[in-house]
Design an enzyme around this catalytic site. Structure first.
Site, PDB file in Angstrom:
ATOM      1  N   GLY A   1       0.786  -1.226   0.000  1.00  0.00           N
ATOM      2  CA  GLY A   1       0.000   0.000   0.000  1.00  0.00           C
ATOM      3  C   GLY A   1       0.817   1.275   0.000  1.00  0.00           C
TER       4      GLY A   1
ATOM      5  N   HIS B   1      -1.549   2.439 -11.898  1.00  0.00           N
ATOM      6  CA  HIS B   1      -1.085   3.615 -11.158  1.00  0.00           C
ATOM      7  C   HIS B   1      -1.617   4.894 -11.803  1.00  0.00           C
ATOM      8  CE1 HIS B   1       2.043   2.363  -8.119  1.00  0.00           C
ATOM      9  NE2 HIS B   1       1.714   1.222  -8.662  1.00  0.00           N
TER      10      HIS B   1
END
Length: 169
Positions: free
Chosen positions: A15, A51
């Protein structure tokens, strides 16, 4: 805006990037995302796409697979910056047979003088087994040395575990 370096470490899928993105967006846009990944295969292209998909308006992306020092130097003072990630940057230099120690020292020097709220992501690779080959051991060792330099320069260090940040410094 504060001139502060926040260093985020963790294992794969811990994370780190998502948390860094949440932290940087607490500052007003525009935010600069400095990407170090290179899309050599379909898996990496997919990771890069994921992303990019998380980032909406307000983001400027700079690709810096090797010249991270130059990319950081090009950012205007006060701009929030997210560098993702140092381990890919280090890999790129190793594959190019560059002087990793010299490049790491140059980068650590620039990171020791952030010109805005800067967030840097890296993998912690030293918690597992000892790799079975010399290149992997060199990567682990070089990453560990680079992470130590950046952590020493950082104002804050967070270690990510299962999406949860643990404050180290």
């Amino acid at each position: 805006m504060p001139e502060k370096l926040t260093f985020l470490l963790g294992g794969a899928r811990s994370g780190k990037s998502a948390h860094a993105e949440r932290l940087i967006t607490q500052f007003p846009a525009p935010w600069t995302y400095i990407a170090t990944a290179q899309a050599y295969d379909d898996e990496m292209r997919e990771r890069i796409s994921i992303h990019r998909g998380r980032r909406g308006d307000g983001w400027l992306t700079l690709d810096a697979p090797l010249d991270l020092v130059g990319a950081l130097g090009s950012v205007l003072d006060g701009t929030p910056v997210l560098v993702d990630c140092l381990t890919l940057w280090l890999t790129n230099h190793m594959l190019a047979d560059h002087d990793v120690e010299a490049e790491s020292a140059r980068l650590a020097d620039v990171l020791s003088r952030p010109r805005g709220p800067w967030f840097v992501v890296s993998n912690e690779v030293g918690l597992g087994i000892v790799p079975d080959n010399a290149l992997a051991r060199r990567f682990r060792d070089d990453t560990g040395r680079l992470n130590q330099k950046v952590a020493a320069a950082a104002d804050e260090v967070l270690f990510m575990v299962s999406g949860l940040p643990m404050k180290v410094k």
